[in-house]
Design a protein around this motif. Structure first.
Motif, PDB file in Angstrom:
ATOM      1  N   ILE A   1       0.877  -1.178   0.000  1.00 28.54           N
ATOM      2  CA  ILE A   1       0.000   0.000   0.000  1.00 28.54           C
ATOM      3  C   ILE A   1       0.907   1.218   0.000  1.00 28.54           C
ATOM      4  N   GLN A   2       0.925   1.925  -1.118  1.00 30.14           N
ATOM      5  CA  GLN A   2       1.880   3.012  -1.293  1.00 30.14           C
ATOM      6  C   GLN A   2       1.365   4.338  -0.745  1.00 30.14           C
ATOM      7  N   GLU A   3       0.078   4.611  -0.896  1.00 30.51           N
ATOM      8  CA  GLU A   3      -0.442   5.920  -0.497  1.00 30.51           C
ATOM      9  C   GLU A   3      -1.958   5.844  -0.359  1.00 30.51           C
ATOM     10  N   THR A   4      -2.484   6.605   0.598  1.00 29.09           N
ATOM     11  CA  THR A   4      -3.937   6.757   0.747  1.00 29.09           C
ATOM     12  C   THR A   4      -4.259   8.243   0.878  1.00 29.09           C
ATOM     13  N   ARG A   5      -5.427   8.620   0.334  1.00 29.31           N
ATOM     14  CA  ARG A   5      -5.887  10.002   0.432  1.00 29.31           C
ATOM     15  C   ARG A   5      -7.384  10.021   0.680  1.00 29.31           C
ATOM     16  N   GLU A   6      -7.827  11.032   1.465  1.00 27.43           N
ATOM     17  CA  GLU A   6      -9.248  11.232   1.693  1.00 27.43           C
ATOM     18  C   GLU A   6      -9.553  12.699   1.437  1.00 27.43           C
ATOM     19  N   PHE A   7     -10.359  12.993   0.423  1.00 25.44           N
ATOM     20  CA  PHE A   7     -10.738  14.361   0.088  1.00 25.44           C
ATOM     21  C   PHE A   7     -12.178  14.590   0.519  1.00 25.44           C
ATOM     22  N   VAL A   8     -12.357  15.437   1.548  1.00 22.23           N
ATOM     23  CA  VAL A   8     -13.690  15.733   2.077  1.00 22.23           C
ATOM     24  C   VAL A   8     -14.334  16.788   1.191  1.00 22.23           C
ATOM     25  N   LEU A   9     -15.460  16.416   0.579  1.00 24.36           N
ATOM     26  CA  LEU A   9     -16.212  17.312  -0.293  1.00 24.36           C
ATOM     27  C   LEU A   9     -17.546  17.643   0.370  1.00 24.36           C
ATOM     28  N   GLU A  10     -18.480  18.248  -0.351  1.00 21.45           N
ATOM     29  CA  GLU A  10     -19.792  18.588   0.190  1.00 21.45           C
ATOM     30  C   GLU A  10     -20.611  17.321   0.383  1.00 21.45           C
ATOM     31  N   ASN A  11     -20.782  16.892   1.671  1.00 26.67           N
ATOM     32  CA  ASN A  11     -21.578  15.719   2.054  1.00 26.67           C
ATOM     33  C   ASN A  11     -21.044  14.408   1.484  1.00 26.67           C
ATOM     34  N   LYS A  12     -19.831  14.401   0.966  1.00 29.25           N
ATOM     35  CA  LYS A  12     -19.240  13.155   0.487  1.00 29.25           C
ATOM     36  C   LYS A  12     -17.724  13.264   0.552  1.00 29.25           C
ATOM     37  N   THR A  13     -17.069  12.104   0.466  1.00 29.37           N
ATOM     38  CA  THR A  13     -15.611  12.052   0.561  1.00 29.37           C
ATOM     39  C   THR A  13     -15.072  11.094  -0.486  1.00 29.37           C
ATOM     40  N   LEU A  14     -14.022  11.518  -1.195  1.00 27.71           N
ATOM     41  CA  LEU A  14     -13.364  10.690  -2.196  1.00 27.71           C
ATOM     42  C   LEU A  14     -12.227   9.932  -1.519  1.00 27.71           C
ATOM     43  N   LEU A  15     -12.302   8.585  -1.583  1.00 30.73           N
ATOM     44  CA  LEU A  15     -11.254   7.718  -1.053  1.00 30.73           C
ATOM     45  C   LEU A  15     -10.339   7.308  -2.196  1.00 30.73           C
ATOM     46  N   MET A  16      -9.016   7.448  -2.014  1.00 32.68           N
ATOM     47  CA  MET A  16      -8.048   7.120  -3.054  1.00 32.68           C
ATOM     48  C   MET A  16      -6.940   6.257  -2.456  1.00 32.68           C
ATOM     49  N   LEU A  17      -6.593   5.182  -3.196  1.00 33.37           N
ATOM     50  CA  LEU A  17      -5.583   4.228  -2.736  1.00 33.37           C
ATOM     51  C   LEU A  17      -4.646   3.901  -3.885  1.00 33.37           C
ATOM     52  N   ARG A  18      -3.346   3.988  -3.612  1.00 37.06           N
ATOM     53  CA  ARG A  18      -2.347   3.546  -4.594  1.00 37.06           C
ATOM     54  C   ARG A  18      -1.635   2.335  -4.013  1.00 37.06           C
ATOM     55  N   ALA A  19      -1.595   1.212  -4.799  1.00 37.33           N
ATOM     56  CA  ALA A  19      -0.998  -0.043  -4.338  1.00 37.33           C
ATOM     57  C   ALA A  19      -0.289  -0.728  -5.491  1.00 37.33           C
ATOM     58  N   SER A  20       0.631  -1.664  -5.149  1.00 38.01           N
ATOM     59  CA  SER A  20       1.357  -2.426  -6.165  1.00 38.01           C
ATOM     60  C   SER A  20       1.590  -3.836  -5.648  1.00 38.01           C
ATOM     61  N   ASP A  21       1.945  -4.768  -6.573  1.00 40.80           N
ATOM     62  CA  ASP A  21       2.205  -6.157  -6.194  1.00 40.80           C
ATOM     63  C   ASP A  21       3.150  -6.779  -7.204  1.00 40.80           C
ATOM     64  N   ASN A  22       3.867  -7.828  -6.794  1.00 39.26           N
ATOM     65  CA  ASN A  22       4.782  -8.514  -7.712  1.00 39.26           C
ATOM     66  C   ASN A  22       4.030  -9.362  -8.729  1.00 39.26           C
ATOM     67  N   ASP A  23       2.728  -9.612  -8.466  1.00 39.68           N
ATOM     68  CA  ASP A  23       1.913 -10.390  -9.404  1.00 39.68           C
ATOM     69  C   ASP A  23       0.748  -9.513  -9.879  1.00 39.68           C
ATOM     70  N   VAL A  24      -0.432  -9.821  -9.431  1.00 39.36           N
ATOM     71  CA  VAL A  24      -1.626  -9.096  -9.866  1.00 39.36           C
ATOM     72  C   VAL A  24      -2.469  -8.760  -8.642  1.00 39.36           C
ATOM     73  N   ILE A  25      -2.920  -7.492  -8.529  1.00 36.34           N
ATOM     74  CA  ILE A  25      -3.851  -7.109  -7.469  1.00 36.34           C
ATOM     75  C   ILE A  25      -5.240  -7.589  -7.853  1.00 36.34           C
ATOM     76  N   ASN A  26      -5.824  -8.359  -6.972  1.00 39.26           N
ATOM     77  CA  ASN A  26      -7.117  -8.973  -7.278  1.00 39.26           C
ATOM     78  C   ASN A  26      -8.288  -8.118  -6.807  1.00 39.26           C
ATOM     79  N   SER A  27      -8.157  -7.473  -5.597  1.00 37.23           N
ATOM     80  CA  SER A  27      -9.262  -6.657  -5.089  1.00 37.23           C
ATOM     81  C   SER A  27      -8.734  -5.594  -4.133  1.00 37.23           C
ATOM     82  N   THR A  28      -9.455  -4.454  -4.079  1.00 37.05           N
ATOM     83  CA  THR A  28      -9.181  -3.376  -3.122  1.00 37.05           C
ATOM     84  C   THR A  28     -10.507  -2.966  -2.504  1.00 37.05           C
TER      85      THR A  28
END
Length: 671
Positions: free
Chosen positions: A78-105
């Motif tokens: 898990i390289q980085e996470t961000r949470e942007f608080v907007l009007e009555n909602k929030t954008l969740l952002m995740l940057r991740a990597s793997d030596n094979d394939v990321i199956n789910s987040t």
């Protein structure tokens, strides 16, 4: 070939044969299914399969060779996470990597009211993040658990917090360089951190925070601070010169810090780091924090009296800490003069006027009271005339006569002794007189006991006329460092010796751990339990003041210990103590198995020491002063002293009877 009866298989992994757990023929696939355990955690492995057909009408064939496969045990990153608080909602952002394939987040979100949701994050190729937007109309603190899983079902997790509230601004300026961190109170999750060095203007979500302030030598922990609106100059800090303040009695002054917080908070904890000047601390038990609760930043003055607080000391990190709930205070960290410790530290300004518990009242000759330091010789007005000179040869062993200067009246001395021997008939008469005297003064028993206890307490204190100064310059014991104590010792003149003659000196050091167990330093017999001290010995001229440094290496395991010191002087192997007490808390940073003591004379006296004439304790005068019935008490004291001298003389005579008589006249160093 469709039966295991007609086939023989050998399987090798990285050159080593592995056991086949099961082999069956799969009729639908028309192939053999082989099950083996792979005993490896390597990522890349070489597999080799050899096959032989039965009954050996075919030679062995290699079915597979150098088949490389991956046994994936590496977690996704898990390289980085961000949470942007907007009007009555929030954008969740995740940057991740793997030596094979990321199956789910996935993001599991817990709301301020305790409810939770699971939100799947999808990859946005334009931003390079896995993203999702959630509804956040509730104000408060949200917890997000990010979960990333790869194709081999390896899973990694990370918990973050974000706050939904209005934005506020914190602005102002500080002349000191300060690092500030804002934490979620319950979890200590860091919401924001920035450094102030001059002007600043920072944004923050409104709410409750724990705040840490870190500057050179001082740290603040501010608990449950409420920040609901924008603030200008929310924090003021100042380090005024210590010399401009009038303080109670102190030995050393180390640090000053003034603060003012305009936000509400429950309490603040202040840490004062003295590791950089610990060598200046004479006794850690005397460290104090002096608090002014009304400080003017503009005028740099304290508009209230200082109060004194005893800090908690961390001997490992060398930090002192106190807790306060004041929003505006100025602190001075110093080593104080402790009134009530039984030592009159006159060199630092302690007197009878400011500390009568430690310093005796100056004697006034002529006030009708025989006070401390007064005798019949220097103040006959208060203590009475001295008895007439004794006449040797009149058959009466008088006050100033002994077995040495008048054996005609007092009898021969025992071997090596200096006391007076009394006949058994005379002893019997004296005991009968004592019995009669005691029966006539029963009502005085309580007064006598109280005065005797007071005298005994005085004897246990350190005699400042002998131990002029005692300074611990090193509290730590390690492979390279020893416990170091510096002294100025005025050697007392003992009976039968003159100024300038050598007398033996002895220091004893005991060490008690934090469980109140005394640690034996060895050198004795096999009797248990026992706690033998570490001993330092030397000689000094009577009436001389000698500066000396002692380095000791006690046999101790790593930890913190109390160090108890006793100093003794002995001309005739009857050691007289001049003080036994705890003098320091020491830290052993490395186990030390081998004991050692090193002593050396210091070329010049310890700073701050002034040689003053030692005062002798006048026990008789002290007891007479404490009781109204003066004549009765003097008689009782003389009779009790006579019994004590008699018993000691008899026992000493029996013990020394085998020693040659000529040793009687020798000094201790001639023997």
């Amino acid at each position: 070939v469709n039966s295991t009866e007609n086939i023989s298989l050998l399987i090798f992994l990285n050159g080593k044969e592995v056991e086949i757990e099961n082999i069956t023929f799969n009729s639908s696939a028309q192939a053999f299914d082989i099950v083996v355990q792979i005993p490896t955690t390597s990522v890349e492995n070489v597999l080799k399969i050899e096959c032989s057909l039965l009954p050996y009408n075919y030679s062995t064939q290699i079915i597979k060779e150098r088949l490389i496969f991956v046994n994936d045990t590496i977690l996704p990153t898990i390289q980085e996470t961000r949470e942007f608080v907007l009007e009555n909602k929030t954008l969740l952002m995740l940057r991740a990597s793997d030596n094979d394939v990321i199956n789910s987040t996935i993001a599991n979100v817990t709301y301020p009211d305790g409810n939770s949701i699971e939100a799947a994050l999808t990859f946005n190729s334009s931003t390079g993040y896995f993203e999702n937007t959630i509804e956040t109309s509730q104000e408060g603190d949200y917890m997000v658990e990010y979960i990333v899983t790869d194709a081999s079902n390896n899973t990694n997790k990370k918990i973050e917090w974000f706050r939904v509230s209005s934005l506020i601004h914190l602005s102002g300026s500080l002349d000191l360089s300060v690092n500030i961190s804002f934490y979620q109170p319950a979890t200590k999750y860091k919401f924001k951190e920035f450094t102030i060095n001059g002007s600043y203007n920072e944004t923050l979500r409104a709410g409750d925070y724990d705040i840490d302030l870190s500057l050179e030598g001082v740290n603040f922990e501010i608990f449950n601070s409420t920040l609901n609106k924008s603030l200008f100059q929310p924090i003021e800090l100042d380090k005024p010169p210590i010399s401009i303040f009038v303080l109670p009695l102190t030995k050393n002054r180390f640090e000053s810090i003034a603060y003012a917080f305009i936000s509400n908070f429950s309490k603040t904890r202040v840490y004062l780091d003295f590791s950089s000047y610990v060598d200046k601390v004479m006794n850690m038990n005397d460290l104090r924090v002096y608090v002014c609760k009304n400080y003017s930043f503009k005028e740099r003055v304290c508009n209230a009296n200082f109060t004194t607080l005893i800090p908690s000391i961390d001997y490992r990190s060398l930090k002192a800490s106190i807790e306060l709930n004041d929003s505006n205070s100025m602190l001075i960290f110093a080593e104080g003069i402790i009134c009530g410790n039984g030592v009159c530290e006159s060199v630092y300004g302690e007197t009878y006027q400011n500390c009568p518990q430690d310093c005796p009242q100056p004697s006034v000759c002529g006030n009708g009271v025989c006070e401390f330091g007064e005798t019949c010789e220097n103040c006959p007005e208060d203590c009475g005339e001295c008895p007439m000179g004794a006449v040797c040869g009149n058959g009466d062993c008088e006050a100033t006569e002994t077995c040495e200067n008048c054996p005609q009246d007092c009898g021969e001395c025992p071997m090596g002794g200096r006391g007076r021997i009394i006949g058994l008939e005379e002893q019997q008469k004296q005991l009968e007189n004592i019995s009669k005297t005691l029966s006539s003064i029963e009502n005085k028993t309580k007064d006598i006991r109280e005065i005797t206890e007071r005298i005994w307490q005085m004897f246990k204190r350190t005699n400042s006329s002998v131990i002029r100064d005692e300074r611990i310059t090193s509290y730590r014991l390690s492979k390279k460092a020893s416990i170091t104590i510096q002294y100025n010792i005025t050697v007392p003149i003992k009976e039968g010796y003159s100024a300038g003659e050598y007398l033996p000196l002895k220091w004893k050091f005991w060490f008690v751990n934090d469980r109140n167990v005394c640690i034996d330093q060895g050198g004795g017999g096999e009797v248990e339990p026992q706690c033998r001290p570490l001993i330092a010995e030397t000689i000094g001229r009577a009436n001389d003041t000698i500066p000396i440094e002692i380095k000791i290496r006690p046999s101790l395991n790593r930890g913190n210990y109390s160090m108890i010191r006793e100093f003794e002087v002995d001309p005739e192997e009857v050691w007289v103590s001049y003080g036994r007490e705890i003098i320091a808390q020491i830290e052993v940073v490395e186990d030390n198995l081998y004991r050692g003591v090193e002593m050396k004379k210091i070329t010049k006296s310890i700073s701050g020491i002034k040689d003053k004439e030692a005062k002798e304790l006048d026990i008789i005068g002290m007891m007479v002063r404490g009781i109204n019935d003066k004549d009765v008490q003097i008689g009782l004291i003389l009779l009790l002293s006579l019994v004590l001298v008699t018993l000691i003389s008899i026992g000493y005579h029996n013990y020394r009877c085998a020693v040659r008589k000529k040793e009687r006249e020798k000094k201790w160093y001639e023997k």
